[in-house]
Structures are given as C-alpha cells and as structure tokens.
Design a protein around this motif. Structure first.
Motif, mmCIF file in Angstrom:
data_model
loop_
_atom_site.group_PDB
_atom_site.id
_atom_site.type_symbol
_atom_site.label_atom_id
_atom_site.label_comp_id
_atom_site.label_asym_id
_atom_site.label_seq_id
_atom_site.Cartn_x
_atom_site.Cartn_y
_atom_site.Cartn_z
ATOM 1 N N ALA A 1 62.138 -12.218 64.189
ATOM 2 C CA ALA A 1 62.713 -12.267 65.537
ATOM 3 C C ALA A 1 63.654 -11.087 65.764
ATOM 4 C CB ALA A 1 63.453 -13.592 65.739
ATOM 5 N N ARG A 2 64.448 -10.758 64.740
ATOM 6 C CA ARG A 2 65.325 -9.593 64.851
ATOM 7 C C ARG A 2 64.487 -8.330 65.018
ATOM 8 N NH1 ARG A 2 69.211 -11.992 61.079
ATOM 9 N NH2 ARG A 2 70.741 -12.843 62.524
ATOM 10 N N GLY B 1 63.504 -7.281 68.220
ATOM 11 C CA GLY B 1 64.562 -6.771 69.070
ATOM 12 C C GLY B 1 65.167 -7.837 69.964
ATOM 13 N N LEU B 2 65.069 -9.097 69.580
ATOM 14 C CA LEU B 2 65.719 -10.146 70.370
ATOM 15 C C LEU B 2 67.226 -10.074 70.143
ATOM 16 C CD1 LEU B 2 63.460 -13.270 69.729
ATOM 17 C CD2 LEU B 2 63.338 -11.613 71.574
ATOM 18 N N GLY B 3 67.973 -10.534 71.146
ATOM 19 C CA GLY B 3 69.428 -10.576 70.999
ATOM 20 C C GLY B 3 69.830 -11.729 70.104
ATOM 21 N N GLU B 4 71.054 -11.651 69.578
ATOM 22 C CA GLU B 4 71.504 -12.634 68.597
ATOM 23 C C GLU B 4 71.511 -14.046 69.183
ATOM 24 O OE1 GLU B 4 72.395 -12.948 64.549
ATOM 25 O OE2 GLU B 4 71.606 -11.367 65.823
ATOM 26 N N ARG B 5 71.860 -14.163 70.475
ATOM 27 C CA ARG B 5 71.919 -15.503 71.072
ATOM 28 C C ARG B 5 70.530 -16.105 71.187
ATOM 29 N NH1 ARG B 5 75.004 -16.966 76.475
ATOM 30 N NH2 ARG B 5 73.080 -18.140 76.704
ATOM 31 N N LEU C 1 64.747 1.382 58.073
ATOM 32 C CA LEU C 1 64.096 1.941 59.255
ATOM 33 C C LEU C 1 64.284 1.029 60.457
ATOM 34 C CD1 LEU C 1 60.632 3.233 58.000
ATOM 35 C CD2 LEU C 1 62.295 4.519 59.327
ATOM 36 N N LEU C 2 64.268 -0.281 60.206
ATOM 37 C CA LEU C 2 64.401 -1.250 61.284
ATOM 38 C C LEU C 2 65.864 -1.512 61.635
ATOM 39 C CD1 LEU C 2 61.820 -3.771 59.840
ATOM 40 C CD2 LEU C 2 61.515 -2.460 61.923
ATOM 41 N N GLY C 3 66.764 -0.977 60.816
ATOM 42 C CA GLY C 3 68.175 -1.297 61.022
ATOM 43 C C GLY C 3 68.466 -2.744 60.702
#
Lengths: 697, 332
Positions: B235-236, B239-243, A73-75
């Motif tokens: 953190a992922r 929705g934070l970016g990879e950097r 769901l979160l990918g």
C-alpha cells in the motif's frame, strides 16, 4: 497485441528530460540499517543507472543488499531499522534520500510500480483484489483494463475475488497490474517469480518483459538466479555484500564474466549440462560472522585474491575494449583465464578422487520388461520401499470455504530399490510432498498398499531447516536425542555426535549452538547430521535446498550425495527443479496432480522427455541461453482435477481420448527411442510414461 | 460470508444456552434449599410442605422437571423468588435496565479508551505515553478500590459528580426503554439525560478501565504487527497516504484479535458490575443479587445467572460473527 497503453496520456506527456535520461540514478549510495542496536552498512557505495525501456537484472545471494536497494529506491526503508542513507538516489527526478516525504509519496504513486516476491502476503487479505487495483488505477474501468493487459482471464469477475480465492500466478498478475497502473517510469520487481511454480514463472517473466517493451518503462528485476536474469534482462548487475561486483550487457556478463564472484555463481548454477558424476562446483563458503572486511569484500572467498585485494577497495571501472561492461576486480583482465585454469585443475583432482565420490549410478535393470506393471506383485527383493495404487485423500476447505475432498495421491505405484536415489519432481499440488510424507509414515494413505521400513530406519530432511529444528535445544541435544535407543555411555555418545557433525562438515564448536545462531546452510547440515547419526535405510528429503543460495545449495547436494555413498542409504528427494533432480537422482519420477506421469533414468528422461508435461517442465527451467518458453495455463486445482490425463487442458498435443477417464493415466513402459521402432525395441525396464501418445507426437 | 458460517454460529449459540440451562438446573437440584419449604416459611407443617411440593411439581422425575424448567425459560418464566414472592422475571425486568445502562455506557467508554490507547501509540500521538501510563496504573487497582477512589476524589474532594443512584431525586424508571439517558431524550427532557449521564460517569469509568486496557493492548499489538505486514508495504509502494493506509489496510486486518477480546470482556464487565453497583448504590441486578444470595433465594440467583450468562454467550457470538465480517477467510 494486448492493449497495454495507459488510458490517460500522462506518461506520454513530454517531460523536461531527454528520452534516454536514466529513470533512476544511484551515486555512491550507502545505507546502514541497525538491528538490536548494532548498525551495519548494507549498501556500501552503489553506482547504477536504470534506463527507460530496459530490464536491468540485479543478481545477488541473500545478504547482498539487493532487496534493501529496492526499498531504498522506493523510499520505503523500514523505519524500525533506523536507516541511515548517504549518497545520491534520484528516481524520476525525485530525490528519494532527502526529498520531502510527500514528494517521495507522489513519486511512488506516479512514477514507480512494485512487484514483491510473495503475492499472497503482499496483497491485503481482507480487501477484494479489484478494490486493491482501483487504489492504484483510480477507476474500476481502468483496473479491469490493467487486469486484462497482464493476462488475467475474466477480469470483471476476478475484481470481486479476495486474494485467497486466486491462484499464485493470478495473484502475481494482480500485483503487476497494480505496478503498471498510471504508467510508471520504473517497475521494481523483487524476486517476483521465486514463490511461483516453474511453468508459471516463465509466464510472469514474459508479462514483465512485454510490459517493459510496450510501456517503455525501466524494470529493475531483482533475482538470486542468473538464469532468470538471463531470460529477460538487457543488462545484468551482480551484487556482493552491498557493492556491485560486475555490470554489463546480459550476454557479456553471462558468457564472458570478469569478476570471480560472477564466475563462481555461474559455475555453481545447475543446468542440464552439469556433470552428474563428480561433486558440484562450489564457492568457498562465506566467512562466518559477516564482519566488515577491509579491501574487496570477496577476497576471503576468492581463489585469485592477491595482497592488494586485502588492502584496497576496487572501483568499478569500465573494462578496456568492452564498453558498458565493468567489473570491480583488480584482476578482471586475467580473471577468466586464471579461473578456468583453476577449474580444470579441480576437475582433474575430482576425477582422480572419483571412487570416494558419490555412488555410481545404479545399473538399469535391462530386460525386466514387467518392472512397471507391478500392481499384482509384492515388493521384490532389492526393493526397499514399494507402493501400489497408493491413494491419499484429505477433506479441506475450498476457496469458497466449503468442505471438499482433495485427492493428493490418485494411485501411485512405485518401487524404490535399495541404494538408489529417486528424485520426485512436480509443481505445487502435484502430491510429491504428500507421497514423501506417506513414505515417511507421517501421513496415512487412504487407499492402496505400501511396504517398506518405518520408524528410525526412515529419516526425513525438510525444506526449512530452521523451522524443523527445535529452537531451544542445542545442536548437541538435537543430535543426542536420536541416540537414546542404543544404550551408549557418555564418551561414546559424544564421539558419535562429533563424528556426525564432522561428516556434514561442521566443527565441534557448533555443538553448543542453538539453531537461531546458525546460518541457513549450517542448519540444513545439522538437520542432515540428525537424520544420519543413526544411519537410516531411507533418507527422505523435501526440497532441502530450495531455500538456500545457489552456492550453499551445491554444498548441501554434494553432502547428500557423499553421505548416501558412505552410508549406503536409499534417497528419495522431492524437488520442483528438474536440474536439481537430474543431479541428485539416478531416476526421476515426474508427478502431476497426484499421479506419476513419467519415470525414467535421469539422463534418459532429461535427454528424451516423453510426456508433454515433462517437456514443459524442462523448457521452463531458466537457462543461460534459453529463450522464454510459452507454456499455457497453470496447474489445475487438486480439488477438481480434470478427467483422464489431468494435464490434457494444458497439453499442446492433447486429443479427444486424453479426456477419457481411463486412458493415459497408467504408466506404460516404453523403450529407448534411438534403437529401432519404439514399439518393438526392448523397453528399458525403468522407463515409463503415462500418455496415450507415448511421446510419439 | 456464507449462510453456513451464520448457521454454525447460531447453532452453537443455542447449544451453549441449553448447556447453561442444564448447569443451572443441576445446581438447583443439588443445592440444599427446598423450594417448597422456602416458599412456605419456617413455620409450615411437613404436610403443607409436601402438598406444596406436589403443587410445584417437585416430586416428579428429574427429566420431566428439567423439561418444565426449560419450558419456563422459553416462556420467560424463571420461577418465583422466595424473598420477594414475585416472579423472578418481573424482578429482573425492573432491575435489568439500570444494569444494562451502566454496562452499555461502560462498554462504549471502554471501546473509546481502548481505541485511544491503541491508536495513540501506533500513530505516535503527543501525550500517548501519559494516557497509557494512567490507564495502566488504574487497571492494576481492583474495581471496587477504583470506585472508592473515584468517589473520594470526584465527589468528596472536588464535588464534581454525584456519588450514588441513577438520578438526582430518585430514579424515574417508568420510561419506555428503562435507560434514563435515552428516556430523557425521548421525553424531550435533555436535563434529565444530562443528570443521568453525570450519575453514570464514575461507576462506568471504574467498570471500563480494566476491559479498556485489555482490549487496547490486544488491538495495539495487532495494529503493530499489521503495520509491518507486506501488504501494508504494498500500500505504501502504491503511494497511498498514511491515513488511507491505516484506515483501509491496517484497521480491518487488526480488528480480529481485539474483537474476540471484546467478547470476553463484556462477560467480565457483567461480573464486575455487581461490585460497582454496590459501591455506587446503583439500583441494578447487583443489588438484587446481593439481597438474594444471603437468604438462599435460589430462583432469583439462578434467574440472574441465566440472564448474565445468556448476555455473555450472545456477546461472544456477536464478536465471532463480526470477525467473519472483518475477515473473509474466517467466514467459511
């Protein structure tokens, strides 16, 4: 009411979709993960909608695929497992299967919130919690507002704390604050309360329920416990081996389940009505190997399986005259009646076989009024283990890193009689495990007295059987190790090892396996076989079932009861779960911050708890028909126990004298309540409470 | 980060330095060399030697002599070299800047290579495999062999870089810092700095390869472990970016193991520098030590050992303190 409206009106902004459009839509979702080069299908076609404003409880045992569903769901399926995804999965309008990475990231950022199981490992240990919330919330003001909304006291001060400086409950609230930042449309909560104490669990569940109502977002509440789901979910979906077995409104699924698996899960659940005198109902164990089976995945364990179940995969049709309620079973219409029939027959058989069942509960020693005032007495005949004002202090580092004395045991006086089974119950920090370790001789007491057997006569079984078995030794070596002392020849030794394995229900073929090749339940059996191959006088168990699925836990509890009856052992069993304590214990002792607060026979204590803390614990046990209780506060830190009765800061009936240093900390015998006035009735010898009010309020 | 954390680290730093001084003193005591005889030379009469012993305070009780020695260390008096007849402190003062410049430069180079090594494989950069392979192969060669190989390729064959010394046309070691690159810049003479850099490159590279691989491998494995951590998953999920994830959540939590390895490697670099200096005719402590050892110039050897040992201890203490800065759970 707390202020939970998002500061920015983003989420209130009209979207193109109708208000009751599902926030998540899963259609024939299939996920394969590979491990060591072999790929296996973890989700095998899941159809599910999660609606805005609803709490959907997703229930399943380990290996059911519920956590993989959450990650999908979160990918965020682990790239290391080379996930292959088929089917359709849309969350808040975004395709989480085929969508661009950036699009999915934005969906996570704006529409999704997550609460993981263990808030200690899920928060960055080197970043202040404020900063971590700001990452999701955007600004410090918003972060403080969110922390306040989830019930973090003094949020301005907590912003500067590191995760290890907060209690477990506060950490999970911080996780929830991050999850609700930005007004998500769906919160995925993966076993959010499993790592928490029971009294804190109900608070966290309450926060989630309230947020779902206030923010109107959907919540996917993943849990292994139907009771937890029952407490906060609007609908329940039961998952088995990567497919949904049953979906429906909470009450329907709990009261009128239609899938044999749901029925089995419900039956193996422990509550305060479970029959203590016969073995627990168990599910047929999962077939070994976990290889893919044709037809319904549950058929090898299903008592109702017919030929069709072996060959055909059942769909998930809505049941006739039961809108919204679906079950993936060919025999859904008749399953309940048939299963009840089978259950009755089993119960009758168990009753007939009772003499070989668990030991009969020890007779309460009526009339021995001084049994609890035993400070001046040595161990009496018939007492196998006795402690007097037992104290145990450690020097530890506190949350700020200073050396601080920690009193794990603050005067525990306890007699354990030969052949009885005593359950020690308490939350983290209560000292229950320390007491067990002192009884085992693994830990030296720093004060008070203890008499009892030592060495091989006392054996211990730990929570994590995997970690307590040496990984490079085979089961044979682990068991033979304990046969060194009596000089036995090879054949005799082999016979004893096989007999020990047999007594815990493991085949001889297990002999050459190493712990890593066994399942969790099998490992716990090996641990039990190792402890009992030379029958000990006392078996000490430290939460041996808390890491196991419900159906496995029931097997292990039955096994302990049977071994105890066969070998005549005394059992001391540590648990945080009163419903387990009630099954396993003739007596229950409740601990809080290093002291006993109440002790009594299991039935009496559960039926008529006298200490306010016991009452709180009892009400916090998730039940199928139990409303969420309101329990204040969290267990105080053992580094700074409150004065007097340590429970008084949380106690709803506390009076001024409770804080006095010397009142309410001694166990005082009390009589059974029903016959006559409490003070004049002959006190039941083994019933005592440490409360100035004696449970009269 | 607490005062107590700094306090204990500082105390253990002092304690270690004291232990080092005791070890050096005891070695000096049990060595066969008689300082008085060595000072006066082989022709001195026994009477003269006895007089010299009295003058040097060599006939007192050991504890008193140790305290004298310790007092000398505090006031910067490391004794007099038998060979140069000059104070050892002065000798070291004139040779140390060359070594320091080489080691510092090599250290920075090692950190850079280690960082490239770790990040390139973690973030799956193109060419990462080639870089790692090259570093791996180079690090299997002993330092002196690597040095000679560099000389053959880059000096003899390609003639890109100079082969020996610190600067073309003799080292001008009279700058304020003694570090030629820095002095050149301070004096407004960038050409001198570039020249010094060209001289530095080969020996520094030979010195840096081993430590770079050691630090890089540790850093890489802790980066990988950290990338799988649950808080990185959190953190992922935010929705934070990879950097942002790597910079804010991964790097700081991975740096600790690499830091303690760095502390160790600084010590090894000071040991390795002695070999590299002789390969590249670098006028540093290595050449001083190389000249002192054959003639049993004990004060010189002990002085250099003390300085190198002190640098090693200080470097490891610094690594310790930095670990506390990176991880608040360490700083207790």
């Amino acid at each position: 009411m707390l202020d939970t409206q998002p500061a920015t009106p983003e989420s209130a902004a009209p979207t193109a979709e109708a208000p009751d459009t599902p926030v998540a839509t899963l259609r024939d979702l299939r996920v394969s993960l590979s491990r060591d080069g072999t790929s296996s299908e973890v989700l095998r076609g899941v159809d599910l909608d999660i609606r805005p404003g609803e709490v959907l409880g997703l229930v399943g045992e380990s290996g059911s695929g519920k956590s993989v569903l959450a990650l999908a769901l979160l990918g965020l399926l682990p790239a290391g497992s080379a996930p292959r995804v088929a089917g359709q999965l849309r969350v808040a309008g975004v395709d989480m299967v085929n969508g661009a990475e950036e699009e999915r990231r934005l969906a996570r950022r704006e529409s999704l919130g997550v609460v993981f199981q263990d808030p200690m490992t899920s928060l960055n240990p080197t970043m202040r919690v404020g900063q971590q919330v700001v990452e999701a919330a955007g600004s410090a003001d918003e972060a403080i507002r969110l922390l306040r909304a989830v019930g973090v006291p003094e949020p301005e001060r907590r912003m500067r704390a590191f995760p290890h400086e907060l209690s477990g409950g506060l950490r999970q609230r911080v996780m929830i604050a991050m999850a609700i930042a930005g007004g998500p449309r769906l919160i995925v909560a993966d076993e959010p309360t499993t790592a928490l104490d029971v009294t804190v669990q109900s608070q966290v569940l309450g926060v989630l329920r309230r947020l779902s109502d206030d923010l109107g977002c959907g919540v996917l509440m993943i849990t292994h416990d139907l009771g937890v789901a029952g407490q906060i979910a609007d609908r329940i979906a039961v998952m088995y081996r990567g497919r949904l077995a049953e979906v429906g409104p909470t009450r329907r699924v709990l009261n009128e389940p239609r899938h044999p698996y749901t029925l089995g899960l419900l039956a193996s659940r422990l509550d305060f009505d479970t029959d203590r005198d016969s073995p627990l109902r168990t599910l047929v164990p999962e077939p070994a190997g976990g290889a893919a089976v044709a037809g319904c995945a549950y058929h090898p364990r299903c008592p109702l399986a017919v030929d069709r179940c072996h060959a055909e995969l059942p769909g998930l049709p809505e049941l006739p005259v039961r809108p919204e309620h679906s079950a993936a079973c060919f025999r859904a219409e008749e399953s309940r009646d048939r299963l009840l029939e089978i259950a009755h027959r089993e119960a009758a058989a168990a009753d007939a076989a009772k003499p070989t069942g668990p030991a009969e509960p020890a007779e309460p020693v009526v009339g021995d009024a001084t049994a609890v005032e035993r400070e001046d007495r040595p161990a009496r005949p018939g007492v196998v283990l006795a402690t007097t004002e037992l104290e145990c202090r450690f020097t530890v580092r506190d949350r700020r890193g200073r050396k601080a004395p920690l009193a794990a045991l603050r005067g525990v006086t306890l007699d354990i009689e030969a052949g009885e089974s005593l359950a020690l119950v308490g939350e983290s920090g209560s000292g229950k495990s320390t007491l067990l370790r002192v009884l085992a001789g693994l830990q030296k007491a720093t004060g008070g007295g203890i008499t009892g057997p030592t060495g091989g006569a006392v054996q211990m079984v730990f929570q994590d059987a995997g970690a307590s078995l040496t990984p490079w030794l085979t089961v044979r070596e682990l068991l033979t190790e304990r046969l060194r002392r009596p000089r036995l020849d090879r054949a005799e030794r082999h016979r004893r090892v096989v007999a020990a394995l047999d007594s815990v229900g493991l085949p001889e073929a297990t002999l050459d396996a190493r712990p890593a090749e066994l399942s969790g339940g099998q490992r716990q059996r090996v641990a039990l076989a190792r402890a009992t191959i030379v029958p000990p006088r006392v078996l000490l168990c430290d939460e041996p079932t808390s890491a196991l699925d419900v159906s496995l836990a029931a097997h292990v509890l039955n096994l302990i009861q049977r071994l105890r009856a066969e070998l005549g052992m005394t059992v001391v069993f540590v648990t945080h779960d009163l419903s387990v304590a009630r099954i396993i214990g003739d007596r229950i002792a409740v601990m809080y911050l290093g002291r006993l607060v109440e002790i009594g026979s299991a039935d009496e204590l559960v039926a008529d708890p006298r200490h306010p803390y016991t009452r709180a614990l009892l009400s916090a046990v998730p039940g199928l028909d139990v409303e969420l209780p309101t329990i204040e506060g969290e267990p105080a830190s053992p580094l700074a126990p409150p004065s007097g009765c340590a429970y008084h800061p949380r106690c709803p009936v506390a009076t001024e004298e409770c804080a006095d240093t010397l009142t309410g900390i001694q166990l005082v015998p009390i009589g059974p309540r029903p016959p006559g006035p409490a003070r004049t009735a002959p006190p039941s010898a083994r019933r005592a409470v440490a409360c100035v009010h004696r449970g009269e309020i | 980060m607490t005062f107590r954390f700094f306090g204990t680290r500082l105390a253990s730093l002092v304690a270690l330095l004291l232990v080092l001084s005791v070890v050096l003193f005891v070695l000096q005591e049990i060595s066969a060399t008689d300082a008085a005889a060595a000072t006066l030379g082989p022709t001195a009469s026994p009477e003269a030697i006895a007089a010299e012993r009295a003058r040097l305070g060599l006939d007192g009780p050991p504890v008193g002599r140790y305290l004298d020695y310790l007092g000398g260390l505090f006031t910067g008096d490391l004794g007099t070299s038998f060979r140069t007849k000059r104070p050892v402190t002065e000798d070291i003062g004139s040779y140390l800047p060359a070594t320091l410049e080489l080691v510092l430069f090599a250290f920075l180079l090692a950190l850079l290579l280690a960082l490239l090594f770790a990040l390139s494989s973690t973030l799956r950069w193109r060419g990462a495999g080639a870089l790692r392979g090259l570093l791996f192969v180079s690090s299997t060669a002993p330092t002196f062999l690597l040095g000679i190989f560099f000389l053959i390729v880059f000096y003899q064959q390609l003639d890109w870089l100079p082969a020996n010394g610190r600067a073309s046309g003799g080292a001008a070691t009279d700058g304020p810092t003694g570090l030629l690159v820095v002095d050149g810049l301070l004096a407004g003479d960038p050409a001198a700095s570039v020249d010094a850099l060209r001289h530095l490159l080969l020996p520094a590279l030979a010195l840096a390869v081993g430590p770079a691989l050691a630090i890089g491998r540790v850093f890489r494995s802790s980066l990988r472990t950290t990338l799988d951590a649950e808080y990185v998953r959190t953190a992922r999920a935010k929705g934070l970016g990879e950097r942002a994830i790597v910079v804010r959540h991964v790097a700081r939590n991975s740096v600790n193991a690499a830091l303690s390895m760095t502390g160790l490697q600084i010590g090894f670099m000071f040991a390795g520098v002695l070999v590299v200096e002789s390969v590249f005719s670098w006028p540093g402590l290595g050449s001083y030590l190389g000249a002192s050892i054959p003639v049993s110039d004990f004060p010189a050897v002990a002085g250099v050992t003390f300085v190198l040992g002190a640098v090693y201890i200080v470097a490891n203490t610094a690594a310790d303190v930095l670990q506390g800065v990176a991880d608040p759970r360490v700083a207790v």
